[in-house]
Design a protein around this motif. Sequence first.
Motif, PDB file in Angstrom:
ATOM      1  N   LEU A   1       0.806  -1.248  -0.026  1.00 37.69           N
ATOM      2  CA  LEU A   1       0.201  -0.133  -0.131  1.00 37.69           C
ATOM      3  C   LEU A   1       0.813   1.271  -0.056  1.00 37.69           C
ATOM      4  O   LEU A   1       0.625   2.154   0.855  1.00 37.69           O
ATOM      5  N   VAL A   2       1.762   1.163  -1.056  1.00 39.85           N
ATOM      6  CA  VAL A   2       2.787   2.323  -1.207  1.00 39.85           C
ATOM      7  C   VAL A   2       2.602   2.881  -2.478  1.00 39.85           C
ATOM      8  O   VAL A   2       2.755   2.255  -3.588  1.00 39.85           O
TER       9      VAL A   2
ATOM     10  N   VAL B   1      -6.120   1.756   8.895  1.00 40.51           N
ATOM     11  CA  VAL B   1      -7.530   2.499   8.578  1.00 40.51           C
ATOM     12  C   VAL B   1      -6.871   3.814   7.933  1.00 40.51           C
ATOM     13  O   VAL B   1      -7.414   3.939   6.852  1.00 40.51           O
ATOM     14  N   PHE B   2      -6.076   4.317   8.686  1.00 38.63           N
ATOM     15  CA  PHE B   2      -5.548   5.597   7.850  1.00 38.63           C
ATOM     16  C   PHE B   2      -4.987   5.341   6.341  1.00 38.63           C
ATOM     17  O   PHE B   2      -5.275   6.152   5.651  1.00 38.63           O
TER      18      PHE B   2
ATOM     19  N   ASN C   1      -7.254   5.707  -0.932  1.00 36.24           N
ATOM     20  CA  ASN C   1      -8.480   6.015  -1.542  1.00 36.24           C
ATOM     21  C   ASN C   1      -8.479   7.653  -1.855  1.00 36.24           C
ATOM     22  O   ASN C   1      -8.774   8.015  -3.217  1.00 36.24           O
ATOM     23  N   ARG C   2      -7.748   8.562  -1.222  1.00 35.93           N
ATOM     24  CA  ARG C   2      -7.663   9.825  -1.484  1.00 35.93           C
ATOM     25  C   ARG C   2      -6.590   9.832  -2.712  1.00 35.93           C
ATOM     26  O   ARG C   2      -7.037  10.701  -3.577  1.00 35.93           O
ATOM     27  N   LEU C   3      -5.551   9.203  -2.795  1.00 38.44           N
ATOM     28  CA  LEU C   3      -4.793   9.193  -3.750  1.00 38.44           C
ATOM     29  C   LEU C   3      -5.384   8.898  -5.238  1.00 38.44           C
ATOM     30  O   LEU C   3      -5.057   9.463  -6.246  1.00 38.44           O
ATOM     31  N   GLU C   4      -6.182   7.783  -5.181  1.00 35.53           N
ATOM     32  CA  GLU C   4      -6.931   7.307  -6.376  1.00 35.53           C
ATOM     33  C   GLU C   4      -7.910   8.319  -6.891  1.00 35.53           C
ATOM     34  O   GLU C   4      -7.788   8.523  -8.048  1.00 35.53           O
ATOM     35  N   LYS C   5      -8.433   9.116  -6.185  1.00 36.83           N
ATOM     36  CA  LYS C   5      -9.262  10.165  -6.478  1.00 36.83           C
ATOM     37  C   LYS C   5      -8.724  11.376  -6.976  1.00 36.83           C
ATOM     38  O   LYS C   5      -8.848  11.953  -8.075  1.00 36.83           O
TER      39      LYS C   5
ATOM     40  N   PRO D   1      -5.409   6.565 -11.152  1.00 40.74           N
ATOM     41  CA  PRO D   1      -6.726   7.197 -11.068  1.00 40.74           C
ATOM     42  C   PRO D   1      -8.095   6.766 -12.053  1.00 40.74           C
ATOM     43  O   PRO D   1      -7.860   6.920 -13.096  1.00 40.74           O
ATOM     44  N   ARG D   2      -8.848   6.111 -11.169  1.00 44.04           N
ATOM     45  CA  ARG D   2      -9.927   5.521 -11.842  1.00 44.04           C
ATOM     46  C   ARG D   2     -10.672   6.464 -12.705  1.00 44.04           C
ATOM     47  O   ARG D   2     -11.000   6.002 -13.963  1.00 44.04           O
TER      48      ARG D   2
END
Length: 579
Positions: free
Chosen positions: A126-127, A203-204, A210-214, A262-263
Amino acid sequence: MAEQKIMLGNEAIARGAYEAGVKVSAAYPGTPSTEISENIVKYKEIYAEWSPNEKVATEVAIGASMSGVRAMASMKHVGLNVASDPLYTASYIGANGGLMIVVADDPGLYSSQNEQDTRCVARAALVPVLEPSDSQEAKDFVKEAFRISEEYDTPVILRTTTRLAHSQGPVTLEERVVPEDKPYERNPGKNVMMPGNAIRRHVFVEERMNRLEKEGCDFSINKAEYNDTSIGFITSGIPYQYVKEVCPEASVLKLGMVYPLPRKLIEEFASKVDKLYIFEELEPVIEEQVKAWGIPCEGKEIFTKQGEYSANMLREKVLGQKVEVDAYENLPARPPILCPGCPHRSTFSVLNKLKIHAAGDIGCYTLGAVPPLNVIDTTVCMGSSISTLHGMEMAKGKDYIKNWVAVIGDSTFMHTGVNSLMNMVYNQGTGTVIIMDNSTTGMTGHQDHAATGKTLQGKEVPAISIYHLCKSMGIKNVTEVNVFDIEAMEKTIKEEVAKDEVSVIIACAPCALLKGLKFPYKCEADKEACKKCGMCLKPGCPALTKSEDGTISIDDTMCNGCGLCEQLCKFGAIKKVEV
């Protein structure tokens, strides 16, 4: 006008570290990443070191980041395996000062034992991963990596490949900008990864990804280039260059951040092109995610998972063009060989004569596996030779390994061989270990290490004694031998493999290519005295050739006067002469 300079990708990464205000850099040399640190050390504003291995290098960078400065560690892809323990936990801890890990993958196996894809490791840890496609981006993406690291509280991996690391391109130079050191604040909940704290940090981390994806949809390093929308490519890194060369009119979504993807940007691009290809080297990391989102595309159905991609691959697979076979492909193979005067050749020639097998390791000496030496039987990873030999003994008994030794270089021994030797001693093995001490890290271009007495910055420091290090483990039988004294080598090896306890032979002689090393002798062949027996040819020194009449010739431009051939000749047909 800003100054421009032609730079290797690795050199550009070093320049990016300088401009980004990095203060601490740690690494272990490994092709194709080595030149990053060799260029970073030229910037005196950055503390740079060779660490004993990649795990330590990553931990040094983590510590510097925790203290509030920008820091980095550099390694090749298999080095990330060694560093994965701290990396997975650093993902939870995050970063105070920016933290970047540079990892150089090796599609095509130019200098590695596998073709693993760093993006797969990053996805598991998760990096986030950034991947530049030329030297300019190599420099610029370093700055972006530190921006993302500090804004999103995360380590960031900068992924490169051999082609990028060792190709050149123009780079615009900018001034160094050093951000203010961030204050260190004691925060066990963030920095002490015991279970109760780690579960909250997990959790963080998920929220961060999720923030990075958006928000990655708006990163400038992810960009859509719309042209002919009948065909579209999603690509990154060096493969982007091949797409632009072969299909310049196609639409391209060039990803600078390859994880997380970036979906929305990908969905938008896919909706605007008729035919979508995913063009990525090695594993289908992008392709699998895009297909999981229900987006039709083609990738590994037509492109391979193996090796390095090329422009010709696109011409053949996408455009259907017949590609002419490169004339160079028809040339005879020229496999790598040990250099003239290489001390490893002497060790292997003795082992070959004694018909002793060797559990091998990672280094120049891996060439002892191929003809004419044919000594090394196994090679797994750094430091594995000793553990492999120990495992054989535990499986088959001590008599089984009486015609086996483990061989390992001095740098590799300091990297992870020390642990393996401790294990052999602790668990009462009886193996014989030959540490081939050529006073350098030879395979990656002569870098220093903890046993050479010099740091990356050129500072003279006390050299760790391999002899005393082995003795400190309680090993009674530790012998240093001049590797070019083949009678002494043969006698010592016979004695040590016969013992029922751990023994270490330190085979000493400097690498023949070490800078400043003087060779006072050359070897000359006397054709009149030559009996054409071929004994001197057995070690495979490239300075020796057999003439048409069967006698031996020695190329004095290649000979380093090590004297191995002289000792093998029983008829006095080869002599050492002063030069």
